[in-house]
Design a protein around this motif. Structure first.
Motif: not given
Length: 1680
Positions: A333-362
């Protein structure tokens, strides 16, 4: 309410309902007024009938009366004034109380409705109905009693609680606290019992009822849960909620629990218990309710609340609910998924490097291991874009660049930018001419709409573009994969070097994580996506070799892993003799990493059965020269030599270890151990190929080895079933994965040959398990079927043999002492199947042994059973004959593989068989002589060859041929003649051949061998007498041999025949006359199909020496294949000799007009042949000629003609410039070139009324005449002419590019547009070039209405499309040239060589075949070539690369000569080398341009690897041909590549004859094309596939005696080359013999194979060296 009998219950019920409706109408205020007095004493009696204690025998009528009365009361309560309700109801309290215990559901529902209305109308409190005290007390008592009784009674029915719970629901609906005040503990205890019963297995109906009651109970408890005491709440949690969560099968119950937990969490301050329940729910929902979407959605809503509430999002909670949170991120469900991703997105810095670090390491991706979570990564990275400004599209914008612009990253090399999409024709749109209203108003309306649209577009933000893209990625895994492949390299290139280094350290453990294994069998896995993205990064992401190998094997990314390792290994030098790398267990880092890379690459190659590439890898990795030599022998089929080399290497190593010295390696280090393990593996493999299982058994039994797996393989082949049983027991307990299917196979073999009734497994089960394992292994392999799948197919063959052998064994077990026809028929059927299912020549010899040895076991079993049948001794011949045929077939295959000792050993085993049938004895003798003849041909010593000949002759002399039939005896005598001929005993050989043919005059073997014998005698003595007595007989022998064979087998005989036809006329006119008589007598007996491939030679022979016999043979072919014959004759005859008139007649001579056929010229003979075809098929020949004429006359535009002429002139100028490169500044235009230039200008000046732009043509001609005015000295220099031609070529290319791409065929040819198969039967051109029997021929149905103008960088052509009668569309490219075109004799030679390639094991297993284009020469300047849209020319690839840098290929040549001019023509080696390096630099034409172009078209690694391999194999074939046959240079404008099949071909090959000495030109800087770009593209394939294929091809041509095919073809070549010189026939034959000798010498040198040393390696090295490439003609483009 009246009553009646039970039979009228239904009618009474309907009457009561109708009465109730009438009563409701009657009680309305508009009839009775506001106040009405209702008397209800009678109702108490009616209600009392529902009491089960009062009325034991209740009927449906009683229940109807009760619930109708209750409905009346409920209605009265709703309409009476509140003050009258209580008095009215008090009159019926006892009756209502009587209904409390009624089990009828209708009564219960009516009672529920009544109580609900009373609670709403009367005074009530948490204690119940305050105004109706008696009713209230009885209700409380009834509820408590019911709950207590149910809880205490065993086996109580769940349905008994229905009324109680319904009544309790009514009370709690009005006052939720009623439950606390009245019946809390009984209610809890009852619910506990319900839960216990619900969570134990029961019937589905009971489960549903219990679930309904439990759901109702939970609904009643839900509002009061927070008010319960802590102990009670704990009790409820542990005894009710947890069991239901863990065991309840009802989604409704779990849904209610989710609601309770949700409210509990939202309403309580510290919902610790609720959070623990949430964790329990998470585990059980996925396990038991995976398909309940609404249930999951409700649960995720609660989880989302927890994550959105900071007070609840503690560390423990997040850890427990992490899988649920990830499930929310993946929710559909796009609406439900968007709500979860909004929570997920708020916990990570917007810097591309930080986001890649989160993907690979955290981030822990393991909870999402079943999902393609690259979508979330794409969403995460795109969410980093925070650009509030409007979207601005820049020139050349792509998705990746848009992200770069928004994120402030640097650009990445976009591999897709080089892909040129096919142009789409823009057609005019039909527009209505009439417009309603004013035109101006309509225009304003359109402009307003456009303006509003543009304003809306101007307000678009980046988010409005990215959100839909993200949603599309969630909907399509492949789109998400492609987006990440563009996105990650873009982000990677924008990172700093430090950031990349930090990420690179974390990428390794990320890829090695076991959490990815869940997706290893997915169509697209996460690891695959990331590795593909890493492969596209610049700077590259360096991955450890072992990790690359692991990822490639574990995640089935075979070819991507290979390509990554090849890139790392390409620059690694050879390790042979590098002591530092092998003297320690842990060598220095540089050597260790290189060895690790090569070891990993070799293992991957071996897993995919890419053995040539595996050998090339080990050639670099090995320390000992013996290793390279042994592998080279092994890969070319020399197993005996490989074993000798390996044993010698082992002995030398043993000596090193026993007598160490200071200057040699004296310890076995880990790198050396790997190489020594390779020795052992190769020794075992080669020993298997030689069928030496006794040796292998002794080796496996050695105390230092103890290999039960190898012992198991040896045991069944010896056979030793006891040993096999012991070895199998050891292997089954612990074996490698590749042994799984073998253990099942060998277990089945053991059960078949040694039945064990106590065994719990059957043969059928073994077959099933083995097949399942093979299917699993098949799915792990790449999608493209290749050599990697062959071992599985061979294993499947063995498993099928096991299954059928099980049937044979079962039939033999059922056989008694008397013959049974059913069993005999079953066995015969299986034996017949086995005979028809043999392995192929490409299969290894060990596979042949496995199949036939397994069959031998069962033939012997059959023999023992059949011999026990006294009345069926004749049946014993079946297994005896089958056994003999097995051994003979093995001997034949061993001989074909070159293992003569093995073949002789197989034949010697036949001596142990009793009662060998005569036919098998003859076959054994025949194969024995063939083996000895091969030894005589390939023996290394003269004495060995003579011994083989004498042994063969002795065997024949000692054989009693009286038992043989005539044809069998004839074959033996033919072989005897061959032996005598090789022993140079001519007279005895002639007698043997004569005796053979007297016994069987149609024996093609005897005719062929006798013809070879006579040919040798004739060429030793070319006198007239020898020609009459020997030469003519040789002609007869070859004709008879060709008559008895099919077309492919008759080629060698006809090739020798044509050479005899060239040599015999030199012996005198009488010989020539008798030769013609022999041809006329025997030549017409041959099938026309056998002559058809040699039609060009027949025509050439007719032109050389006009002969009625040859003309009759051509006419014989024309009667069967008129269209194919007409193609050849049309290109030879002038148009005025055969042209058809409008009535379908032709100008050819009539047969009646000729009196003396011997006096005819060759043209008159051919005209008569055409006349015969016209009489045979007049309409077809007329239209065929008309179609060819129309295709040939397809008009070019004047710009296309001028462009073609300019290119031809430029090519002539470049050739002249290169010939005089040392005096490049002063070289002038030759007279011949000046004549061509003037002719071109004159032709361009001619006006054509069909041209629409005649003024432009005239102006252009005048300007060219002015530019190329050769009367001026400055214009006569060649370089000046080339620069001006270059300028005009660019002008004409621009003009041609502006013309329409598609055109209607009706505007150019009415004949082609109107033609259909109803007018004439004309075969499709490509089908006619490969003729088939008449019933399979495909005729032209029609020409498609449009044709396409193909504008490539090197030519302009037309693509015609033809629909065949089969419905298939055939595409043909019609191209024109200024030079005269002739049928390529080289292509004819390639067609014949292709058969050789299928008959040799090493070429057939590599699937080597020359790609023969289906081309047809139409006239002198037109070529028709079948080619689809996937075909391209390498010149176009280079032009596309140059175009990106605003250059053309011509500019590169001009750059070369500009440097030469600057050096004043002093072309030193250094200057040439510098010029090549200058042009090959990254700024001009980088060496990786071809590789990048191919990678853009084959982004899939498997497709890319397969395509590259095909190119390597075809280039190897062309390279061998170019070098050995002295062919013309392979120019890139002639290198056609089919992107669909990987076929590489050139239809412009010719024999390169030096005009000065009329010899084959052998003076070239490079032997064949292997330029820098090709080297970079082929990479590792040069040392692997290309080198191995070249060696195998050269050895095949050597063993197949290529010269006899070359002689007639080379004669035609030399004759056409020397036509103007009037060369004598003897000199012509001498030149051909010298050419054949030169070719044979080169072929012998290339095919000479001494281990790792081969001239092929020298040739490849010479072709790769820049010092040689720089000396090539720049028009050859050595830089590409």
């Amino acid at each position: 309410v009246g009553g009646s009998s039970g039979g009228q219950a239904a009618s009474v019920e309907a009457l009561n309902k109708r009465s109730l409706q009438l009563l409701k109408v009657a009680l309305k205020t508009d009839i009775w007024g506001d106040v009405a007095t209702v008397k209800l004493p009678w109702m108490e009696k009616a209600l009392a009938t529902a009491d089960p204690q009062t009325y034991r025998d209740q009927t449906q009528q009683n229940f109807v009366q009760s619930y109708i009365c209750l409905d009346v009361l409920a209605y009265l309560v709703s309409i009476l004034p509140p003050a009258h309700v209580v008095p009215t109801i008090k009159q019926c309290q006892r009756g209502i109380i009587s209904c409390l215990s009624c089990p009828n559901s209708s009564v219960v529902r009516s009672l529920y409705a009544l109580i609900t209305r009373l609670l709403a109308v009367t005074k009530s409190s948490p204690g119940g109905l305050d105004d109706l005290e008696m009713l209230n007390q009885y209700i409380a008592k009834f509820v408590n009693d019911s709950l207590i009784n149910y809880e205490k009674m065993l086996g109580s029915n769940v349905a008994s609680l229905f009324g109680t719970m319904t009544l309790l629901k009514a009370m709690c609906t009005a006052h939720p606290s009623y439950l606390d005040r009245v019946c809390l503990m009984p209610f809890v205890k009852t619910l506990q019992k319900l839960v216990r019963e619900h969570t134990t297995p029961m019937q589905s109906e009971t489960v549903k009822s219990a679930a309904d009651i439990i759901s109702l109970c939970l609904e009643l408890m839900r509002p009061r849960l927070d008010a319960l005491p802590a102990e009670t709440r704990k009790l409820v949690t542990q005894s009710i909620f947890l069991p239901l969560i863990d065991k309840s099968p009802s989604a409704r119950v779990v849904s209610m629990i989710i609601k309770i937990v949700d409210e509990w969490i939202k309403n309580m301050d510290k919902p610790i218990s609720a959070l623990s329940l949430l964790g329990k729910l998470m585990v059980n929902l996925e396990k038991r309710f995976g398909n309940e979407k609404e249930l999951h959605k409700a649960f995720l809503g609660t989880v989302l609340h927890v994550y959105e509430t900071p007070a609840l999002r503690t560390g423990d909670v997040v850890a427990k609910l992490e899988p649920a949170f990830h499930a929310g991120l993946c929710h559909p469900d796009p609406e439900m998924r968007a709500k979860f991703f909004a929570v997920f997105n708020r916990t990570i810095s917007r810097n591309p490097y930080e986001r890649l670090w989160h993907v690979f390491c955290i981030q822990n991706w393991e909870p999402m291991q079943r999902q393609f979570w690259v979508k979330q990564c794409v969403n995460l990275m795109l969410a980093a874009v925070d650009d509030p400004g409007p979207v601005v599209l820049e020139e050349g914008a792509t998705f990746g660049r848009g992200f770069e612009a928004a994120s402030g990253l640097s650009a990445i090399t976009d591999f897709s930018t080089t892909v040129s999409e096919p142009a789409v024709k823009q057609e005019a749109m039909d527009v209505d001419q009439e417009v309603n209203g004013s035109d101006a108003a309509v225009l304003r309306s359109l402009l307003d709409k456009q303006r509003r649209f543009m304003l809306e577009a101007a307000d678009a933000k980046m988010d409005s573009l990215l959100r839909p893209l993200v949603e599309l990625c969630y909907a399509d895994d492949r789109l998400a994969h492609r987006v990440w492949l563009c996105l990650f390299p873009s982000v990677w290139s924008g990172l700093s070097e430090k950031q990349r280094d930090l990420l690179m350290n974390e990428i390794m453990p990320f890829l090695a994580s076991g959490g990815h294994m869940a997706q290893k069998d997915s169509e697209i896995s996460v690891v695959e996506t990331f590795v593909e993205a890493f492969a596209r990064c610049s700077p590259p992401v360096v991955i450890k070799p072992n990790l690359v190998k692991y990822v490639g094997c574990a995640h089935h990314m075979w070819h991507r892993a290979i390509i990554l390792l090849e890139n790392q290994a390409y620059s690694i030098p050879k390790f042979q003799g590098v002591d530092q790398a092998f003297s320690q267990d842990r060598p220095i880092f540089q050597h260790a990493e290189r060895l690790e890379t090569l070891d990993s690459l070799a293992e991957l190659y071996k897993s995919l059965c890419e053995m040539d590439m595996w050998q090339a890898t080990w050639n670099r990795r090995c320390y000992f020269e013996e290793t390279s030599k042994a592998l080279a022998y092994s890969q070319q089929g020399f197993c005996s030599q490989a074993i000798k080399v390996l044993e010698n290497a082992m002995d030398n190593m043993q000596k090193r270890l026993s007598a160490p010295s200071a200057d040699t390696l004296n310890t076995i280090t880990l790198p050396l151990a790997t190489e020594m393990n390779l020795w052992e593996e190769e020794w075992i493999r080669c020993t298997k190929e030689l069928n030496q299982w006794d040796v292998l058994k002794d080796f496996a039994n050695n105390n230092a080895v103890q290999d039960p797996g190898l012992l198991m393989e040896c045991a069944w082949r010896l056979p030793n079933w006891t040993l096999m049983k012991e070895a199998l027991a050891q292997v089954e307990s612990c074996c490698r994965p590749e042994f799984y299917w073998k253990t099942h196979l060998y277990r089945g073999m053991l059960l078949v040959c040694q039945p064990d009734e106590r065994s719990p497994i059957t043969v059928e089960r073994c077959v099933e398990l083995a097949n399942q394992q093979l299917i699993s292994d098949w799915r792990k392999l790449p999608a493209v079927v290749s050599h990697s799948h062959l071992p599985i197919l061979q294993a499947a063959h063995l498993i099928q043999e096991l299954s059928e052998a099980g049937q044979v064994a079962h039939s033999m077990a059922l056989a008694g002492s008397a013959p049974q026809p059913t069993i005999i028929n079953e066995v015969k059927s299986i034996v017949k199947t086995w005979r028809n299912r043999a392995p192929t020549l490409a299969d290894p010899l060990s596979h042949w042994y496995d199949v036939y040895n397994w069959r031998l076991h069962h033939y012997l079993t059959m023999l023992s059973v059949f011999e026990s049948w006294e009345s069926a001794q004749q049946q014993a011949l079946l297994p005896i004959h089958s056994c003999a045929q097995c051994m003979i077939q093995l001997a034949k295959v061993s001989r074909q593989h070159g293992h003569i000792p093995v073949a002789l050993e197989c034949l010697h085993k036949l001596h142990t068989m009793p009662n060998l049938p005569t036919m098998d004895g003859h076959a054994k003798l025949y194969q024995h002589i063939k083996c000895l003849l091969k030894v005589a041909d390939v023996g290394t010593r003269q004495g060995q060859r003579q011994e083989a000949l004498y042994e063969g002759l002795d065997i024949i002399e000692n054989t009693n041929i009286s038992y043989f039939t005539k044809d069998q005896s004839a074959r033996i005598f033919a072989l005897k003649g061959a032996l005598l001929s090789k022993m140079e005993k001519s007279d005895e050989a002639n007698k043997a051949f004569s005796a053979s043919l007297q016994m069987m005059d149609s024996l093609n073997l005897a005719w062929a061998l006798w013809g070879d014998h006579l040919e040798g005698l004739f060429f030793n003595d070319r006198s007239e007498r020898a020609a009459l007595n020997i030469g003519l007989n040789a002609v007869v022998a070859f004709l008879e041999a060709a008559r008895q064979e099919n077309e492919s087998k008759s080629r060698k005989h006809l090739a020798k025949l044509f050479w005899m036809l060239k040599a015999l006329p030199l012996c005198g006119e009488m010989v020539e006359q008798k030769m013609n008589d022999v041809l006329l007598k025997y030549g017409l007996l041959l099938p026309a199909f056998n002559w058809l491939p040699w039609l060009p030679q027949l025509v050439s022979q007719l032109k050389y020496r006009p002969s009625h016999a040859v003309a009759k043979i051509i006419s014989h072919v024309a009667q069967a294949y008129p269209q194919q014959t007409f193609y050849v004759l049309r290109n030879v005859l002038p148009d005025n000799l055969y042209s058809f008139d409008a009535d379908g007649n032709d100008s050819s001579l009539d047969e009646d007009d000729i009196s003396d056929e011997t006096a005819l010229s060759w043209q008159e003979h051919m005209v008569r042949i055409v006349g015969g075809m016209r009489k045979q098929r007049p309409t077809d020949m007329k239209y065929l000629d008309a179609i060819l004429r129309e295709i040939e006359s397809l008009r070019e535009t004047w710009a296309e003609t001028a462009l073609r002429s300019c290119r031809a002139l430029l090519h002539h100028c470049y050739r002249l410039a290169f010939e005089h490169r040392h005096e490049i500044q002063s070289v002038l235009v030759t007279k011949h070139l000046a004549t061509e230039i003037n002719a071109f200008i004159d032709a361009l000046s001619l006006s054509d009324p069909r041209d629409h732009d005649a003024p432009l043509r005239a102006t252009t001609a005048a300007q060219i005449r002015s530019d190329l005015d050769l009367s001026q000295p400055s214009n006569r220099r060649v370089l000046a002419v080339t620069h001006k031609l270059t300028k005009w070529i660019a002008v004409f290319e621009a003009k041609v590019a502006s013309m329409p791409r598609y055109d209607s065929i009706s505007e150019h040819s009415e004949c082609l547009s109107l033609f259909s198969n109803q007018m004439a039967n004309v075969e499709v051109f490509s089908e006619a070039l490969t003729p088939k029997p008449g019933q399979y021929a495909i005729s032209i149905s029609r020409f498609m209405p449009r044709f396409e103008a193909i504008r490539t960088a090197s030519t302009v052509a037309r693509r015609l499309s033809i629909r065949g009668q089969s419905g298939k569309i055939y595409s043909f490219v019609v191209s024109k040239t200024n030079a005269d075109r002739k049928d390529s004799l080289v292509m004819q030679l390639f067609r014949m060589i292709n058969r050789f390639l299928t008959k040799e094991r090493e070429t057939s297993r590599r699937l080597l075949q020359y790609a023969i284009p289906k081309s047809l020469t139409i006239g002198a300047h037109c070529l028709l070539l079948e080619a689809d849209e996937s075909a391209t020319v390498l010149y176009d690839v280079m032009a596309a690369t140059c175009k990106q840098r605003d250059m053309t290929p011509i500019d590169l040549i001009n750059r070369y000569y500009d440097r030469m001019v600057a050096a004043s023509g002093r072309a030193s080696q250094k200057l040439l080398s510098d010029i090549l390096k200058d042009i090959s630099c990254p700024a001009v034409l980088p060496v990786n341009s071809l590789k990048q172009w191919m990678a853009a078209r084959f982004p899939n690694a498997t497709d890319y690897f397969t395509f590259r391999k095909q190119i390597s194999l075809h280039l190897a074939l062309l390279s061998v041909a170019e070098f050995v046959l002295h062919l013309s240079w392979l120019n890139i404008d002639e290198m056609n590549v089919n992107l669909s099949t990987g076929q590489l071909f050139s239809n412009s090959f010719t024999f390169d004859i030096n005009d000065k000495n009329n010899e084959l030109d052998a003076n070239r800087p490079v032997p064949f094309r292997l330029s820098a770009c090709l080297q970079d593209f082929l990479g590792w394939s040069i040392d692997g596939n290309l080198t191995g294929a070249m060696i195998a091809t050269a050895r095949c041509l050597q063993q197949r005696n290529l010269p006899y095919l070359l002689r007639p073809i080379l004669w035609d070549v030399y004759r056409s080359h020397a036509t103007a010189a009037n060369v004598e026939p003897k000199e012509l034959i001498s030149r051909v013999n010298r050419a054949v000798a030169a070719i044979s010498t080169r072929l012998q040198n290339v095919a000479n194979f001494e281990g790792a040393k081969s001239q092929v390696h020298t040739l490849v090295l010479a072709a790769r060296q820049n010092d040689n490439l720089c000396r090539m003609d720049p028009a050859w483009h050595p830089w590409f």
